[in-house]
Every structure is written in structure tokens, then in C-alpha cells.
Write a protein that holds these residues in place. Structure first.
Motif, PDB file in Angstrom:
ATOM      1  N   VAL A  82       0.815  -1.172  -0.054  1.00 54.31           N
ATOM      2  CA  VAL A  82      -0.012   0.000  -0.124  1.00 54.31           C
ATOM      3  C   VAL A  82       0.914   1.130   0.041  1.00 54.31           C
ATOM      4  O   VAL A  82       1.893   1.318   0.921  1.00 54.31           O
ATOM      5  CB  VAL A  82      -1.025  -0.158   1.195  1.00 54.31           C
ATOM      6  N   LEU A  83       0.735   2.004  -1.161  1.00 57.03           N
ATOM      7  CA  LEU A  83       1.546   3.361  -1.133  1.00 57.03           C
ATOM      8  C   LEU A  83       0.342   4.507  -0.983  1.00 57.03           C
ATOM      9  O   LEU A  83      -0.445   4.667  -1.507  1.00 57.03           O
ATOM     10  CB  LEU A  83       2.230   3.494  -2.587  1.00 57.03           C
ATOM     11  N   TYR A  84       1.146   5.694  -0.388  1.00 56.83           N
ATOM     12  CA  TYR A  84       0.650   6.994  -0.272  1.00 56.83           C
ATOM     13  C   TYR A  84       1.249   7.980  -0.913  1.00 56.83           C
ATOM     14  O   TYR A  84       2.610   8.222  -0.186  1.00 56.83           O
ATOM     15  CB  TYR A  84      -0.087   7.115   1.198  1.00 56.83           C
ATOM     16  N   LYS A  85       0.566   8.904  -1.451  1.00 58.81           N
ATOM     17  CA  LYS A  85       1.517  10.216  -1.875  1.00 58.81           C
ATOM     18  C   LYS A  85       0.332  11.256  -1.911  1.00 58.81           C
ATOM     19  O   LYS A  85      -0.677  11.257  -2.843  1.00 58.81           O
ATOM     20  CB  LYS A  85       2.026  10.013  -3.301  1.00 58.81           C
ATOM     21  N   GLN A  86       0.475  12.281  -1.362  1.00 57.19           N
ATOM     22  CA  GLN A  86      -0.325  13.474  -1.357  1.00 57.19           C
ATOM     23  C   GLN A  86      -0.306  14.007  -2.724  1.00 57.19           C
ATOM     24  O   GLN A  86       0.572  14.288  -3.304  1.00 57.19           O
ATOM     25  CB  GLN A  86      -0.052  14.543  -0.285  1.00 57.19           C
ATOM     26  N   SER A  87      -1.522  14.044  -3.414  1.00 58.79           N
ATOM     27  CA  SER A  87      -1.841  14.650  -4.762  1.00 58.79           C
ATOM     28  C   SER A  87      -1.815  16.156  -4.584  1.00 58.79           C
ATOM     29  O   SER A  87      -2.087  16.789  -3.837  1.00 58.79           O
ATOM     30  CB  SER A  87      -3.062  14.220  -4.897  1.00 58.79           C
ATOM     31  N   VAL A  88      -1.201  16.762  -5.938  1.00 63.55           N
ATOM     32  CA  VAL A  88      -0.997  18.171  -5.868  1.00 63.55           C
ATOM     33  C   VAL A  88      -2.408  18.689  -6.531  1.00 63.55           C
ATOM     34  O   VAL A  88      -2.926  19.705  -5.990  1.00 63.55           O
ATOM     35  CB  VAL A  88      -0.047  18.458  -7.088  1.00 63.55           C
ATOM     36  N   ASN A  89      -3.102  18.160  -7.266  1.00 64.14           N
ATOM     37  CA  ASN A  89      -4.229  18.778  -7.912  1.00 64.14           C
ATOM     38  C   ASN A  89      -5.688  18.078  -7.312  1.00 64.14           C
ATOM     39  O   ASN A  89      -6.713  18.591  -7.581  1.00 64.14           O
ATOM     40  CB  ASN A  89      -4.437  18.541  -9.228  1.00 64.14           C
ATOM     41  N   ASN A  90      -5.480  16.841  -6.927  1.00 64.48           N
ATOM     42  CA  ASN A  90      -6.725  16.020  -6.516  1.00 64.48           C
ATOM     43  C   ASN A  90      -6.854  15.500  -4.981  1.00 64.48           C
ATOM     44  O   ASN A  90      -7.159  14.145  -4.915  1.00 64.48           O
ATOM     45  CB  ASN A  90      -6.752  14.785  -7.418  1.00 64.48           C
ATOM     46  N   LYS A  91      -6.528  16.621  -4.008  1.00 61.51           N
ATOM     47  CA  LYS A  91      -6.548  16.095  -2.901  1.00 61.51           C
ATOM     48  C   LYS A  91      -7.796  15.687  -2.386  1.00 61.51           C
ATOM     49  O   LYS A  91      -8.628  16.353  -2.241  1.00 61.51           O
ATOM     50  CB  LYS A  91      -5.959  17.323  -2.043  1.00 61.51           C
ATOM     51  N   LYS A  92      -7.931  14.320  -1.904  1.00 60.11           N
ATOM     52  CA  LYS A  92      -9.022  13.696  -1.256  1.00 60.11           C
ATOM     53  C   LYS A  92      -9.016  13.266   0.059  1.00 60.11           C
ATOM     54  O   LYS A  92      -9.746  13.544   0.833  1.00 60.11           O
ATOM     55  CB  LYS A  92      -9.513  12.506  -1.997  1.00 60.11           C
ATOM     56  N   ILE A  93      -7.590  12.778   0.528  1.00 61.44           N
ATOM     57  CA  ILE A  93      -7.674  12.292   1.805  1.00 61.44           C
ATOM     58  C   ILE A  93      -7.175  13.269   2.754  1.00 61.44           C
ATOM     59  O   ILE A  93      -6.113  14.006   2.385  1.00 61.44           O
ATOM     60  CB  ILE A  93      -6.690  11.030   1.692  1.00 61.44           C
ATOM     61  N   GLU A  94      -7.996  13.334   3.882  1.00 64.46           N
ATOM     62  CA  GLU A  94      -7.484  14.373   4.784  1.00 64.46           C
ATOM     63  C   GLU A  94      -6.710  13.676   6.141  1.00 64.46           C
ATOM     64  O   GLU A  94      -7.359  12.857   6.566  1.00 64.46           O
ATOM     65  CB  GLU A  94      -8.608  15.075   5.394  1.00 64.46           C
ATOM     66  N   LEU A  95      -5.730  13.687   6.259  1.00 56.33           N
ATOM     67  CA  LEU A  95      -4.596  13.005   7.071  1.00 56.33           C
ATOM     68  C   LEU A  95      -4.869  13.409   8.647  1.00 56.33           C
ATOM     69  O   LEU A  95      -5.173  14.694   8.811  1.00 56.33           O
ATOM     70  CB  LEU A  95      -3.345  12.953   6.983  1.00 56.33           C
ATOM     71  N   PRO A  96      -5.022  12.641   9.630  1.00 55.18           N
ATOM     72  CA  PRO A  96      -4.960  13.033  10.975  1.00 55.18           C
ATOM     73  C   PRO A  96      -3.658  14.185  11.228  1.00 55.18           C
ATOM     74  O   PRO A  96      -2.583  13.953  10.923  1.00 55.18           O
ATOM     75  CB  PRO A  96      -4.957  11.924  11.768  1.00 55.18           C
ATOM     76  N   VAL A  97      -4.016  15.181  12.013  1.00 55.94           N
ATOM     77  CA  VAL A  97      -3.125  15.949  12.354  1.00 55.94           C
ATOM     78  C   VAL A  97      -1.678  15.624  13.031  1.00 55.94           C
ATOM     79  O   VAL A  97      -2.040  14.797  13.969  1.00 55.94           O
ATOM     80  CB  VAL A  97      -3.648  17.369  13.155  1.00 55.94           C
ATOM     81  N   LYS A  98      -0.634  16.061  12.726  1.00 53.18           N
ATOM     82  CA  LYS A  98       0.516  15.471  13.477  1.00 53.18           C
ATOM     83  C   LYS A  98       0.684  16.039  14.809  1.00 53.18           C
ATOM     84  O   LYS A  98       0.382  17.342  14.987  1.00 53.18           O
ATOM     85  CB  LYS A  98       2.004  15.666  12.631  1.00 53.18           C
ATOM     86  N   ARG A  99       1.140  15.495  15.807  1.00 52.27           N
ATOM     87  CA  ARG A  99       0.987  16.034  17.000  1.00 52.27           C
ATOM     88  C   ARG A  99       2.718  16.349  17.500  1.00 52.27           C
ATOM     89  O   ARG A  99       3.363  15.513  17.516  1.00 52.27           O
ATOM     90  CB  ARG A  99       0.490  15.404  18.078  1.00 52.27           C
TER      91      ARG A  99
END
Length: 99
Positions: A82-99
Motif C-alpha cells: 500500500v502506497l500513499y502520496k499526497q496529490s497536488v491537484n486531486n487532494k481527497k484524503i485528509e490525514l490526522p494532524v501530526k502532534r
């Protein structure tokens, strides 16, 4: 770099996904990496299946895929990456905030 909380979140998001790429006997190649990068730009989160006829170590394949696409390795379970890369133009996934 993803936190543990973010990886858990992404694993839960990826659970229902089907693998959209397969790494076979030929291993990881440049054309495959380009296609995966394009898919990551559209989807942000992808599953990749490593077939039984692949002769490389699955951990090496996962690292090559992550480095080659400049993505984060979220999970390697069995023969599924499973790979994740934040999209530049199609941002869909909102990650939990880093603490």
C-alpha cells in the motif's frame, strides 16, 4: 514522513481497495513506476500486488516502488503493498494532524 496514527488511518482507508497494479516476473520497471505515479496523483492511495512468479524479495520490491514513485510505504502485508502520496491537484484524503 507519516506518523503511526496517520499510517493506521491510511491502512483503514486502503482496506476496501483492490490492487490496481501487479509486479510480476519482470520486476519493477520505469514504465510501471510512471503509471503508478499517475495513479497516485489521481487516487493518493493505491494497492499493488506482488505476484508469486516475482523472484525479488517482497521488501525490496516495496522499497523500489516507494522510492521510484517518491511515495510513502504505508503497509506491506503478505504480497500486497500500500502506497500513499499526497496529490497536488486531486487532494481527497485528509490525514490526522501530526502532534
Amino acid at each position: 514522513m507519516l506518523t503511526g496514527k496517520q499510517k493506521r488511518f491510511l491502512r483503514s482507508e486502503a482496506h476496501h481497495l483492490d490492487p490496481i497494479f501487479q509486479v510480476g516476473k519482470g520486476g519493477v520497471n520505469e514504465a510501471m513506476l510512471v503509471q503508478i505515479e499517475e495513479a497516485l496523483e489521481k487516487r493518493e492511495l493505491v494497492k499493488i500486488s506482488i505476484l508469486q512468479n516475482n523472484e525479488d524479495d517482497k521488501h525490496e520490491v516495496a522499497e523500489k516502488l516507494a522510492k521510484g514513485t517518491k511515495a510513502e510505504l504505508v503497509q506491506l502485508i503478505g504480497h500486497t503493498v500500500v502506497l500513499y502520496k499526497q496529490s497536488v491537484n486531486n487532494k481527497k484524503i485528509e490525514l490526522p494532524v501530526k502532534r
